[in-house]
Design a protein around this motif. Structure first.
Motif, short mmCIF file in Angstrom:
data_model
loop_
_atom_site.label_atom_id
_atom_site.label_comp_id
_atom_site.label_asym_id
_atom_site.label_seq_id
_atom_site.Cartn_x
_atom_site.Cartn_y
_atom_site.Cartn_z
N THR A 147 0.85 -1.18 0.00
CA THR A 147 0.00 0.00 0.00
C THR A 147 0.89 1.24 0.00
OG1 THR A 147 -0.09 -0.18 2.39
CG2 THR A 147 -1.94 -1.10 1.20
N ASN A 148 0.33 2.38 -0.38
CA ASN A 148 1.14 3.60 -0.46
C ASN A 148 1.69 4.00 0.90
OD1 ASN A 148 0.80 3.92 -3.23
ND2 ASN A 148 -1.15 4.99 -2.95
N ALA A 149 2.80 4.76 0.89
CA ALA A 149 3.45 5.18 2.13
C ALA A 149 2.78 6.42 2.71
CB ALA A 149 4.93 5.42 1.87
N THR A 150 1.45 6.45 2.70
CA THR A 150 0.68 7.54 3.30
C THR A 150 0.13 7.07 4.64
OG1 THR A 150 -1.29 6.73 2.17
CG2 THR A 150 -0.03 8.41 1.04
N VAL A 151 -0.44 7.98 5.41
CA VAL A 151 -0.98 7.59 6.72
C VAL A 151 -2.05 6.52 6.54
CG1 VAL A 151 -2.27 8.40 8.72
CG2 VAL A 151 -0.44 9.81 7.78
N ASP A 152 -3.02 6.77 5.62
CA ASP A 152 -4.08 5.81 5.38
C ASP A 152 -3.53 4.48 4.86
OD1 ASP A 152 -6.07 7.42 6.27
OD2 ASP A 152 -6.74 8.10 4.30
N GLY A 153 -2.53 4.57 3.97
CA GLY A 153 -1.94 3.35 3.42
C GLY A 153 -1.29 2.51 4.50
N GLN A 154 -0.58 3.18 5.42
CA GLN A 154 0.11 2.45 6.51
C GLN A 154 -0.91 1.86 7.48
OE1 GLN A 154 3.22 1.90 6.29
NE2 GLN A 154 3.83 3.44 4.77
N THR A 155 -1.97 2.62 7.78
CA THR A 155 -3.03 2.09 8.66
C THR A 155 -3.61 0.82 8.06
OG1 THR A 155 -3.58 4.41 9.09
CG2 THR A 155 -5.15 2.75 9.87
N THR A 156 -3.91 0.89 6.75
CA THR A 156 -4.47 -0.27 6.06
C THR A 156 -3.51 -1.45 6.13
OG1 THR A 156 -5.46 1.36 4.59
CG2 THR A 156 -5.62 -0.94 3.93
N ALA A 157 -2.21 -1.17 5.93
CA ALA A 157 -1.20 -2.24 5.97
C ALA A 157 -1.21 -2.93 7.34
CB ALA A 157 0.18 -1.66 5.66
N HIS A 158 -1.29 -2.12 8.41
CA HIS A 158 -1.31 -2.71 9.75
C HIS A 158 -2.56 -3.56 9.95
CE1 HIS A 158 2.27 -1.14 11.58
NE2 HIS A 158 2.03 0.06 11.05
N TYR A 159 -3.70 -3.06 9.50
CA TYR A 159 -4.95 -3.80 9.64
C TYR A 159 -4.85 -5.14 8.91
CZ TYR A 159 -9.84 -5.11 9.32
OH TYR A 159 -11.02 -5.81 9.39
N ILE A 160 -4.33 -5.11 7.68
CA ILE A 160 -4.23 -6.35 6.89
C ILE A 160 -3.29 -7.34 7.59
CG2 ILE A 160 -3.41 -7.30 4.70
CD1 ILE A 160 -4.33 -4.73 3.36
N THR A 161 -2.17 -6.83 8.13
CA THR A 161 -1.21 -7.69 8.84
C THR A 161 -1.91 -8.42 9.98
OG1 THR A 161 0.42 -6.01 8.33
CG2 THR A 161 1.11 -7.71 9.85
N GLU A 162 -2.75 -7.68 10.72
CA GLU A 162 -3.50 -8.29 11.83
C GLU A 162 -4.39 -9.43 11.32
OE1 GLU A 162 -3.51 -7.84 15.17
OE2 GLU A 162 -1.70 -6.68 14.74
#
Lengths: 202, 202
Positions: A147-162
């Motif tokens: 995902t993009n290196a934006t705040v929303d992109g990073q939040t999404t990345a963390h959620y997917i990792t979970e």
């Protein structure tokens, strides 16, 4: 008050539709309409046909979300791709960017955006459930979250990792750092700090 | 090397055509294509129909060069316009700009560009002969030359003035000066000099 640019219904309708294309505003839509009329046979008619053709025949792939005339798409069905790797991206344009770079040979999964509290986008609005389904495939070894290196992109990345924790699959993300060809002087503090902290031996 | 953005002939063809629209480049054409596919029914199909419709039905007016579904156009045939006035302009976009301003009620004549030695555009490439023909109309009193205030536009204006000399018709041009809402500090020297030299009593 908005005034009809041409006093001509057909042309006004075309200009208002052109103005809705991402990247074109009211003024550039007028310029575009005139440019198209000057090239009726070379551009305007072929463009009308290409639009109708793509609207009819190009659809999102049921597995990965890529746009293709086939479903599943040519990447999902290819025998030449590494089926042990899935790269998770926000949008089709990210898939095109990675394909242009030409160094990734695995599969893709397009989630269709990012989580965003401000825009009211929740997990159910993105294709994350499809990714979780694919994660149970025994052939799968690694999921790369790009995902993009934006705040929303990073939040999404963390959620997917979970969501992917229950599965026996490596979850990785793209490296952050100095872009190739980039000059330190022009980089923001966040990128420089990340590049320093992630330094690697020569 | 140019790489196919999507590995998909239909989409690549559409993107390459979108990239030829004035105002869109290769990158914005990709973005436009994705934006269109996301709005297939609201935008993509109506745009395809509007393009085909305008390509089929909108033509230049045989008298003034305006684009319309009728020929002669609705301005040339209107009974509400002042038929003693013709405004000479470079392009259809100039007609639209004057119509938006809403203060001109005469007829138009579109010459289709400017004379340009660099680009090899001579008088025979512009619709100047049609204007000379119209100049002999006994109802006509004044021709306003409203070519752009560029070097080529002014050259063209002088050429047209020469051609109209044999006719019993007033030839005028738009006033130059400070634009309404313009600040002196932001104006170029040429405009300021012209505005000073053309000053008028209060």
């Amino acid at each position: 008050m908005y005034k009809s640019p041409s006093n001509n219904n057909e042309l006004d309708h075309l200009i208002s539709l052109l103005g809705k294309i991402p990247g074109l505003g009211p003024r550039s839509a007028r310029r575009a309409a005139l440019g198209l009329i000057k090239k009726k046979d070379a551009l305007m008619r072929p463009l009308a046909n290409a639009l109708a053709d793509v609207a009819e025949n190009v659809h999102p792939c049921a597995i990965c979300g890529n746009l293709d005339v086939e479903n599943p798409c040519h990447i999902c069905t290819s025998t030449k791709r590494d089926r042990s790797l899935i790269c998770v991206i926000e949008d089709v344009s990210d898939l095109w960017a990675l394909e242009r770079a030409g160094s990734y040979r695995g599969l893709y999964h397009i989630i269709g955006g990012t989580l965003s509290a401000l825009d009211g986008v929740g997990p159910e609005d993105l294709n994350i459930s499809g990714l979780v389904e694919r994660a149970s495939d025994p052939d799968l070894k690694e999921i790369i979250i790009a995902t993009n290196a934006t705040v929303d992109g990073q939040t999404t990345a963390h959620y997917i990792t979970e969501q992917l924790k229950p599965f026996d699959v490596t979850v990785s993300r793209l490296a952050h750092g100095v872009p190739i060809g980039g000059e330190l002087d022009y980089l923001d503090d966040g990128t420089l700090t990340t590049a320093l902290n992630s330094r690697r031996p020569f």
